[in-house]
Design a protein around this motif. Structure first.
Motif, PDB file in Angstrom:
ATOM      1  N   THR A 268      40.390  46.603  34.619  1.00  0.00           N
ATOM      2  CA  THR A 268      41.399  46.360  35.466  1.00  0.00           C
ATOM      3  C   THR A 268      42.877  46.616  34.309  1.00  0.00           C
ATOM      4  O   THR A 268      42.883  45.545  33.254  1.00  0.00           O
ATOM      5  CB  THR A 268      42.215  45.005  36.167  1.00  0.00           C
ATOM      6  N   SER A 269      43.500  46.698  34.720  1.00  0.00           N
ATOM      7  CA  SER A 269      45.412  46.844  33.845  1.00  0.00           C
ATOM      8  C   SER A 269      46.116  46.602  34.408  1.00  0.00           C
ATOM      9  O   SER A 269      45.879  46.856  35.310  1.00  0.00           O
ATOM     10  CB  SER A 269      44.729  47.816  32.812  1.00  0.00           C
ATOM     11  N   GLU A 270      47.271  45.883  34.363  1.00  0.00           N
ATOM     12  CA  GLU A 270      48.687  46.123  33.895  1.00  0.00           C
ATOM     13  C   GLU A 270      50.124  47.124  33.732  1.00  0.00           C
ATOM     14  O   GLU A 270      50.265  47.826  34.282  1.00  0.00           O
ATOM     15  CB  GLU A 270      49.421  44.451  33.859  1.00  0.00           C
ATOM     16  N   ASP A 271      49.135  47.812  32.368  1.00  0.00           N
ATOM     17  CA  ASP A 271      50.034  48.548  31.836  1.00  0.00           C
ATOM     18  C   ASP A 271      49.181  50.674  31.438  1.00  0.00           C
ATOM     19  O   ASP A 271      49.378  51.088  31.461  1.00  0.00           O
ATOM     20  CB  ASP A 271      50.170  47.999  30.198  1.00  0.00           C
ATOM     21  N   TRP A 272      48.202  50.147  31.507  1.00  0.00           N
ATOM     22  CA  TRP A 272      47.245  51.570  31.874  1.00  0.00           C
ATOM     23  C   TRP A 272      46.958  51.914  30.781  1.00  0.00           C
ATOM     24  O   TRP A 272      46.498  53.201  30.302  1.00  0.00           O
ATOM     25  CB  TRP A 272      48.097  52.472  32.483  1.00  0.00           C
ATOM     26  N   VAL A 273      47.401  50.740  29.678  1.00  0.00           N
ATOM     27  CA  VAL A 273      46.528  50.994  28.671  1.00  0.00           C
ATOM     28  C   VAL A 273      45.611  50.156  27.384  1.00  0.00           C
ATOM     29  O   VAL A 273      45.091  50.676  27.440  1.00  0.00           O
ATOM     30  CB  VAL A 273      48.107  50.366  27.233  1.00  0.00           C
ATOM     31  N   SER A 274      45.695  49.105  28.164  1.00  0.00           N
ATOM     32  CA  SER A 274      44.372  48.017  27.846  1.00  0.00           C
ATOM     33  C   SER A 274      43.905  47.332  29.002  1.00  0.00           C
ATOM     34  O   SER A 274      44.421  47.316  30.050  1.00  0.00           O
ATOM     35  CB  SER A 274      45.983  46.532  26.856  1.00  0.00           C
ATOM     36  N   TYR A 275      42.552  47.323  28.790  1.00  0.00           N
ATOM     37  CA  TYR A 275      41.615  46.873  30.035  1.00  0.00           C
ATOM     38  C   TYR A 275      41.114  45.713  29.650  1.00  0.00           C
ATOM     39  O   TYR A 275      40.401  45.600  28.793  1.00  0.00           O
ATOM     40  CB  TYR A 275      40.850  48.014  30.422  1.00  0.00           C
ATOM     41  N   ASP A 276      41.146  44.746  30.985  1.00  0.00           N
ATOM     42  CA  ASP A 276      40.564  43.700  30.862  1.00  0.00           C
ATOM     43  C   ASP A 276      39.458  44.251  31.262  1.00  0.00           C
ATOM     44  O   ASP A 276      39.274  44.900  32.515  1.00  0.00           O
ATOM     45  CB  ASP A 276      40.990  42.617  31.018  1.00  0.00           C
ATOM     46  N   LYS A 277      38.585  43.566  31.275  1.00  0.00           N
ATOM     47  CA  LYS A 277      36.458  43.854  31.809  1.00  0.00           C
ATOM     48  C   LYS A 277      36.458  42.795  32.081  1.00  0.00           C
ATOM     49  O   LYS A 277      35.991  42.131  32.019  1.00  0.00           O
ATOM     50  CB  LYS A 277      35.679  44.256  30.698  1.00  0.00           C
ATOM     51  N   GLU A 278      35.130  42.531  33.258  1.00  0.00           N
ATOM     52  CA  GLU A 278      34.787  41.982  33.957  1.00  0.00           C
ATOM     53  C   GLU A 278      33.000  42.306  34.297  1.00  0.00           C
ATOM     54  O   GLU A 278      32.931  42.953  34.956  1.00  0.00           O
ATOM     55  CB  GLU A 278      35.813  41.077  35.152  1.00  0.00           C
ATOM     56  N   TYR A 279      32.455  41.344  33.832  1.00  0.00           N
ATOM     57  CA  TYR A 279      30.530  41.941  33.957  1.00  0.00           C
ATOM     58  C   TYR A 279      30.025  40.628  35.078  1.00  0.00           C
ATOM     59  O   TYR A 279      30.115  39.060  34.625  1.00  0.00           O
ATOM     60  CB  TYR A 279      30.247  41.657  33.042  1.00  0.00           C
ATOM     61  N   LYS A 280      29.730  41.875  36.090  1.00  0.00           N
ATOM     62  CA  LYS A 280      28.850  40.654  37.195  1.00  0.00           C
ATOM     63  C   LYS A 280      27.880  40.960  37.359  1.00  0.00           C
ATOM     64  O   LYS A 280      27.372  42.289  37.169  1.00  0.00           O
ATOM     65  CB  LYS A 280      29.786  40.586  38.224  1.00  0.00           C
ATOM     66  N   VAL A 281      26.988  40.155  38.126  1.00  0.00           N
ATOM     67  CA  VAL A 281      25.570  40.668  38.685  1.00  0.00           C
ATOM     68  C   VAL A 281      25.395  40.267  39.919  1.00  0.00           C
ATOM     69  O   VAL A 281      26.200  39.518  40.665  1.00  0.00           O
ATOM     70  CB  VAL A 281      24.408  40.580  37.354  1.00  0.00           C
ATOM     71  N   TYR A 282      24.723  41.237  40.652  1.00  0.00           N
ATOM     72  CA  TYR A 282      24.593  41.367  42.337  1.00  0.00           C
ATOM     73  C   TYR A 282      23.090  41.105  42.424  1.00  0.00           C
ATOM     74  O   TYR A 282      22.017  41.699  42.206  1.00  0.00           O
ATOM     75  CB  TYR A 282      25.125  42.117  43.101  1.00  0.00           C
ATOM     76  N   ASP A 283      22.194  39.708  43.244  1.00  0.00           N
ATOM     77  CA  ASP A 283      20.874  39.787  42.941  1.00  0.00           C
ATOM     78  C   ASP A 283      20.649  40.056  44.425  1.00  0.00           C
ATOM     79  O   ASP A 283      21.074  39.770  45.594  1.00  0.00           O
ATOM     80  CB  ASP A 283      21.266  38.128  42.601  1.00  0.00           C
ATOM     81  N   ALA A 284      20.419  41.603  44.782  1.00  0.00           N
ATOM     82  CA  ALA A 284      19.829  41.774  46.070  1.00  0.00           C
ATOM     83  C   ALA A 284      19.062  41.440  46.861  1.00  0.00           C
ATOM     84  O   ALA A 284      19.179  40.804  48.399  1.00  0.00           O
ATOM     85  CB  ALA A 284      19.356  43.290  46.548  1.00  0.00           C
ATOM     86  N   VAL A 285      18.008  39.812  46.736  1.00  0.00           N
ATOM     87  CA  VAL A 285      17.718  38.597  46.922  1.00  0.00           C
ATOM     88  C   VAL A 285      17.939  38.025  47.845  1.00  0.00           C
ATOM     89  O   VAL A 285      18.104  37.330  48.613  1.00  0.00           O
ATOM     90  CB  VAL A 285      15.572  38.499  46.390  1.00  0.00           C
ATOM     91  N   THR A 286      19.231  37.665  45.967  1.00  0.00           N
ATOM     92  CA  THR A 286      19.839  36.614  47.466  1.00  0.00           C
ATOM     93  C   THR A 286      21.561  36.641  48.264  1.00  0.00           C
ATOM     94  O   THR A 286      21.963  35.713  49.210  1.00  0.00           O
ATOM     95  CB  THR A 286      20.239  35.426  46.543  1.00  0.00           C
TER      96      THR A 286
END
Length: 361
Positions: A268-286
């Protein structure tokens, strides 16, 4: 990804047993992948495809040595074949020891041997439209084409055998069970997923899915859909083949399906220059989403101009590779061991690295 680490430890043990039972005749036969090569490549090798920038005719294929952790600075395709790869190489897969590449804007489908020497090509996409993505099944290659078709080719000769019409601008395609599934972006206005019987290969059925979909992956009998969304929020969903419904599970610009997990990175970015990255994992069992804990994550993978462009797992040792791009300069690929511990990175002298394959025979 602890399960992944355990799984590949078993594979390594099996590989040792297999190597003890091999014979010299088999080794000679397995060297067919070297035929015509102008470069001495190791048996354990990898290739990185850089799609370049649309219209710039700067797609490249690079050789990477996963043992030495080094990348050849020269384009291996150009070295082996005496010509450039073309404009906007969208996809690369391996199948039966060969390398397949689709070059979208140059309208090319290529088969290379295991050292990057071209063996066959198909270039008559005037009716089908530009090739986009592909999957190989039982000696056939199925290619999505922007004219609204999935085309079937003989995997060796690349002879066109048949085509089935789907919705506008089909993107990624996978095989699961007896069917092919592809998502159709409509070049921004689409919102469907098409299914085609592999055996009949005569007609496609389409159902509603996420808006502006571009990606589809499979793992453990599940299908995951990636989309840009109407607002470019990058929705990600699970598609149920029994109900034909897609359930959104999060937002991510890049995903990787492995086992019962879907690994997701959202930028995600507010200025389309620098991006913050978020790392997630989805567990299909739970059915739950949690933080994806990659250890010692470099700062540039958390914020900065570059964003993730591909993720893949090396099937030989379970290591994870994440390619990053800023869309105009050389891409950087970061790699982690099978337990998600950061190991290092390397730069490829090409723009927008979008795929990576590993070969060991």
């Amino acid at each position: 990804m602890k399960l992944r680490s355990y799984f590949y430890a078993i594979l390594c043990a099996l590989a040792v047993v297999t190597s003890m039972t091999s014979c010299s005749d088999d080794d000679e036969e397995n060297d067919e992948w070297k035929a015509g090569s102008k470069v001495d490549l190791p048996r354990y090798r990898a290739f990185v495809l850089c799609e370049g920038q649309f219209g710039a005719n700067n797609s490249h294929l690079f050789f990477y040595n996963p043992t030495a952790k080094t990348v050849m600075q020269d384009d291996i395709y150009s070295l082996q074949n005496g010509q450039g790869l073309g404009d906007t190489a969208n996809d690369m897969i391996k199948y039966d020891g060969d390398i397949y590449i689709v070059v979208n804007n140059s309208r090319l489908l290529l088969r290379l041997n295991g050292s990057g020497v071209e063996q066959a090509r198909y270039a008559d996409f005037s009716v089908l439209g530009e090739p986009r993505n592909m999957v190989a099944v039982d000696g056939k290659l199925y290619v999505t084409c922007y004219g609204g078709y999935v085309a079937r080719f003989d995997a060796k000769s690349l002879a066109l055998e048949a085509s089935v019409q789907v919705d506008a601008n089909p993107e990624q395609i996978v095989e699961m069970g007896d069917s092919l599934y592809c998502v159709n972006s409509g070049y921004g206005s689409g919102h469907t997923l098409s299914a085609i019987s592999i055996k009949k290969f005569d007609v496609a059925t389409s159902v509603e899915t996420l808006s502006n979909p571009y990606g589809i992956q499979k793992s453990n009998g599940r299908l995951y859909i990636s989309a840009y969304g109407a607002d470019y929020s990058n929705p990600v969903g699970v598609y149920d083949i029994n109900t034909n419904k897609t359930t959104q599970i999060g937002n991510a610009g890049r995903v990787l399906a492995s086992g019962d997990k879907l690994y997701m990175i959202q930028s995600t970015s507010e200025d389309w220059v620098s991006y913050d990255k978020e790392y997630k994992v989805y567990d299909a069992v739970t059915g739950k989403v949690s933080e994806w804990k990659l250890s010692s994550l470099p700062g540039e993978m958390q914020e900065g101009a570059a964003v993730p462009y591909f993720m893949t797992i090396n099937p030989i040792d379970g290591s994870l590779y994440i390619g990053m791009t800023d869309y105009y300069s050389s891409g950087t690929i970061y790699y982690f061991d099978a337990n998600d511990n950061y190991q290092g990175n390397f730069t490829v002298p090409g723009v927008n690295p979008n795929s990576m394959i590993f070969l060991a025979k």
